[in-house]
Scaffold this motif. Structure first.
Motif, PDB file in Angstrom:
ATOM      1  N   ALA A 140       0.792  49.747  12.817  1.00 17.60           N
ATOM      2  CA  ALA A 140       1.504  50.455  13.895  1.00 17.60           C
ATOM      3  C   ALA A 140       2.939  49.953  14.039  1.00 17.60           C
ATOM      4  O   ALA A 140       3.244  48.781  13.822  1.00 17.60           O
ATOM      5  N   ARG A 141       3.801  50.889  14.416  1.00 19.33           N
ATOM      6  CA  ARG A 141       5.210  50.619  14.666  1.00 19.33           C
ATOM      7  C   ARG A 141       5.627  51.397  15.912  1.00 19.33           C
ATOM      8  O   ARG A 141       5.085  52.442  16.210  1.00 19.33           O
ATOM      9  N   ARG A 142       6.645  50.902  16.578  1.00 20.85           N
ATOM     10  CA  ARG A 142       7.298  51.679  17.626  1.00 20.85           C
ATOM     11  C   ARG A 142       8.673  52.025  17.087  1.00 20.85           C
ATOM     12  O   ARG A 142       9.407  51.162  16.607  1.00 20.85           O
ATOM     13  N   ALA A 143       9.022  53.304  17.159  1.00 24.67           N
ATOM     14  CA  ALA A 143      10.351  53.758  16.769  1.00 24.67           C
ATOM     15  C   ALA A 143      11.116  54.090  18.040  1.00 24.67           C
ATOM     16  O   ALA A 143      10.668  54.918  18.839  1.00 24.67           O
ATOM     17  N   THR A 144      12.228  53.421  18.246  1.00 20.26           N
ATOM     18  CA  THR A 144      13.111  53.708  19.365  1.00 20.26           C
ATOM     19  C   THR A 144      14.347  54.374  18.777  1.00 20.26           C
ATOM     20  O   THR A 144      15.060  53.769  17.972  1.00 20.26           O
ATOM     21  N   LEU A 145      14.579  55.622  19.166  1.00 20.83           N
ATOM     22  CA  LEU A 145      15.666  56.419  18.616  1.00 20.83           C
ATOM     23  C   LEU A 145      16.721  56.647  19.682  1.00 20.83           C
ATOM     24  O   LEU A 145      16.382  56.945  20.826  1.00 20.83           O
ATOM     25  N   ARG A 146      17.983  56.515  19.281  1.00 20.85           N
ATOM     26  CA  ARG A 146      19.116  56.788  20.175  1.00 20.85           C
ATOM     27  C   ARG A 146      20.144  57.613  19.414  1.00 20.85           C
ATOM     28  O   ARG A 146      20.454  57.316  18.267  1.00 20.85           O
ATOM     29  N   GLY A 147      20.661  58.629  20.079  1.00 20.00           N
ATOM     30  CA  GLY A 147      21.687  59.468  19.480  1.00 20.00           C
ATOM     31  C   GLY A 147      21.219  60.903  19.314  1.00 20.00           C
ATOM     32  O   GLY A 147      20.196  61.305  19.855  1.00 20.00           O
ATOM     33  N   TRP A 148      21.980  61.660  18.584  1.00 19.27           N
ATOM     34  CA  TRP A 148      21.703  63.064  18.299  1.00 19.27           C
ATOM     35  C   TRP A 148      21.363  63.874  19.549  1.00 19.27           C
ATOM     36  O   TRP A 148      20.367  64.593  19.588  1.00 19.27           O
ATOM     37  N   PRO A 149      22.163  63.805  20.602  1.00 18.05           N
ATOM     38  CA  PRO A 149      21.869  64.623  21.783  1.00 18.05           C
ATOM     39  C   PRO A 149      21.776  66.097  21.398  1.00 18.05           C
ATOM     40  O   PRO A 149      22.557  66.582  20.591  1.00 18.05           O
ATOM     41  N   GLY A 150      20.802  66.773  21.948  1.00 17.11           N
ATOM     42  CA  GLY A 150      20.569  68.167  21.623  1.00 17.11           C
ATOM     43  C   GLY A 150      19.638  68.371  20.448  1.00 17.11           C
ATOM     44  O   GLY A 150      19.129  69.458  20.236  1.00 17.11           O
ATOM     45  N   ARG A 151      19.412  67.310  19.670  1.00 16.04           N
ATOM     46  CA  ARG A 151      18.475  67.398  18.537  1.00 16.04           C
ATOM     47  C   ARG A 151      17.300  66.429  18.702  1.00 16.04           C
ATOM     48  O   ARG A 151      16.206  66.717  18.242  1.00 16.04           O
ATOM     49  N   ILE A 152      17.540  65.300  19.325  1.00 13.90           N
ATOM     50  CA  ILE A 152      16.550  64.230  19.357  1.00 13.90           C
ATOM     51  C   ILE A 152      15.229  64.668  20.007  1.00 13.90           C
ATOM     52  O   ILE A 152      14.158  64.246  19.592  1.00 13.90           O
ATOM     53  N   GLU A 153      15.319  65.520  21.001  1.00 15.47           N
ATOM     54  CA  GLU A 153      14.087  65.932  21.691  1.00 15.47           C
ATOM     55  C   GLU A 153      13.165  66.711  20.753  1.00 15.47           C
ATOM     56  O   GLU A 153      11.956  66.768  20.988  1.00 15.47           O
ATOM     57  N   ARG A 154      13.676  67.286  19.665  1.00 14.28           N
ATOM     58  CA  ARG A 154      12.839  68.001  18.711  1.00 14.28           C
ATOM     59  C   ARG A 154      12.080  67.064  17.778  1.00 14.28           C
ATOM     60  O   ARG A 154      11.302  67.516  16.953  1.00 14.28           O
ATOM     61  N   LEU A 155      12.277  65.770  17.935  1.00 14.07           N
ATOM     62  CA  LEU A 155      11.582  64.788  17.097  1.00 14.07           C
ATOM     63  C   LEU A 155      10.258  64.329  17.689  1.00 14.07           C
ATOM     64  O   LEU A 155       9.492  63.651  17.011  1.00 14.07           O
TER      65      LEU A 155
END
Length: 157
Positions: A140-155
């Motif tokens: 298991a891993r935790r991925a913390t993503l920052r950036g790509w406003p307007g696109r990140i929520e589609r991840l």
């Protein structure tokens, strides 16, 4: 409501990491930088490998770690939204002056995936997607993503 610019995703296994990478590949655009951070063994290379295979539409694509070559370039099929991707592993570099010698500016025309992005220093693009991988128990891993406003929520899975 403003678009999200950060996201935490639990990746219980390699398949989940590969699924995230495939979603990233579908959303990536020419000029994007994806900065992969985390300790040794966190899954940075696995995520980059899965991204490149998804972008190339080739699950068997040979994607060696660029640990010793420092950068690997990939020409992608017409189906991809970007024609070139470069995978940088900056672990062995001392700083940004050495990154420039690897063809950083030319690579930025396509998509760049960068392991050990702290070595970029001032070369790190402000609009980059930053992914911090944190190992948990087992695979298991935790991925913390920052950036790509307007696109990140589609991840989100």
């Amino acid at each position: 409501m403003a678009p999200a610019s950060s996201l935490d995703i639990l990746l219980p296994d390699l398949a989940a990491t590969e699924a995230l990478a495939a979603r990233l590949a579908r959303l990536a655009r020419p000029g994007d930088a994806i900065l992969l951070d985390g300790p040794l063994g966190a899954g940075k290379s696995a995520l980059a490998r899965a991204f490149l295979r998804a972008a190339a539409c080739d699950p068997g694509l040979e994607v060696p770690s660029p640990t010793f070559t420092l950068v690997q370039g990939y020409e992608l099929p017409d189906a991809a939204s970007f024609r070139m991707a470069h995978h940088f592993d900056l672990y062995r570099l001392g700083g940004a002056d050495e990154v420039a010698e690897l063809g950083w500016e030319e690579a930025r025309d396509g998509v760049v995936l960068v392991e050990w992005p702290d070595r970029l220093e001032d070369l790190a693009p402000e609009d980059a997607l930053r992914i911090r991988l944190t190992p948990l128990e087992g695979e298991a891993r935790r991925a913390t993503l920052r950036g790509w406003p307007g696109r990140i929520e589609r991840l989100s899975p």
